[in-house]
Design a protein around this motif. Sequence first.
Motif, short mmCIF file in Angstrom:
data_model
loop_
_atom_site.label_atom_id
_atom_site.label_comp_id
_atom_site.label_asym_id
_atom_site.label_seq_id
_atom_site.Cartn_x
_atom_site.Cartn_y
_atom_site.Cartn_z
N ARG A 1 2.09 1.62 -3.53
CA ARG A 1 1.00 2.00 -4.44
C ARG A 1 0.56 3.45 -4.24
O ARG A 1 0.22 4.15 -5.20
CB ARG A 1 -0.18 1.07 -4.22
CG ARG A 1 -1.35 1.28 -5.16
CD ARG A 1 -2.42 0.23 -4.97
NE ARG A 1 -3.01 0.27 -3.64
CZ ARG A 1 -2.79 -0.64 -2.69
NH1 ARG A 1 -1.99 -1.66 -2.94
NH2 ARG A 1 -3.37 -0.55 -1.51
N THR A 2 0.59 3.93 -3.00
CA THR A 2 0.06 5.26 -2.69
C THR A 2 1.11 6.35 -2.75
O THR A 2 0.85 7.46 -3.22
CB THR A 2 -0.58 5.25 -1.29
OG1 THR A 2 -1.54 4.20 -1.23
CG2 THR A 2 -1.26 6.58 -0.98
N GLU B 1 0.83 -1.20 0.00
CA GLU B 1 0.00 0.00 0.00
C GLU B 1 0.86 1.25 0.00
O GLU B 1 0.54 2.25 -0.65
CB GLU B 1 -0.93 0.01 1.21
CG GLU B 1 -1.88 1.21 1.21
CD GLU B 1 -2.87 1.18 2.36
OE1 GLU B 1 -3.51 2.22 2.60
OE2 GLU B 1 -2.98 0.14 3.02
#
Length: 220
Positions: free
Chosen positions: A177-178, A174
């Motif tokens: 991805r972020t 995450e």
Amino acid sequence: MRVLVAEDHRVLARTVAAGLRRQAMAVDVAHAGDQAERMCLLTAYDVLILDRDLPVMSGDEVCSRLRELVDPPRILMLTAAGELTDKVYGLTALGADDYLAKPFEFAELVARVRALSRRAPKPPPAVQCFGDITLDGTRREASVDGRPLELTPKEFAVLHLLLCAGGEPVPHDELVRTVWDEHLDPRTSAVRATVSRLRGKLGDPGLIAADKGAGYRLCD
């Protein structure tokens, strides 16, 4: 914040992407309409900066098709078509969330992107606190026990994501991805190195714990 820049002028796309990354945003780039639509179907972008005049599939068609999704990205049309009728058409008939004509001031683009991201459901509060850590997302400032922190855009974005989690683990994937973008190899040590530097700036390595297999989390 995850942003997709759909712009066929490669120099402009590269310039906009670089500037947004300096604002602690994770940015991907598409140079054709079909590519932009495909990337939006695969990735949950917060904001799509969309040129209307794209090859293969026009930005108008991309906008219309994405509006059929259950949870589409916020769409900012960035285009040379700057007449009032163009703006009205883009905002009403096509369903864009915002419209900015070229040429434009970069500071205004950043402000509009941030404003669009705040329209997403349940945005995090502008000022977040966890223990002695305080982060102001609007002012782009952070402090620990009242001491200002000098953070890079990536360090700021990682700290912001950890604060949003409120002490729950944030998985490595995450974070990639972020905070980063599609070009980062998830096997690299970029996340670990950024967290290590952030720990040093916080002054207490124990404030960020690494839970094996679960990710990173803030500790009281």
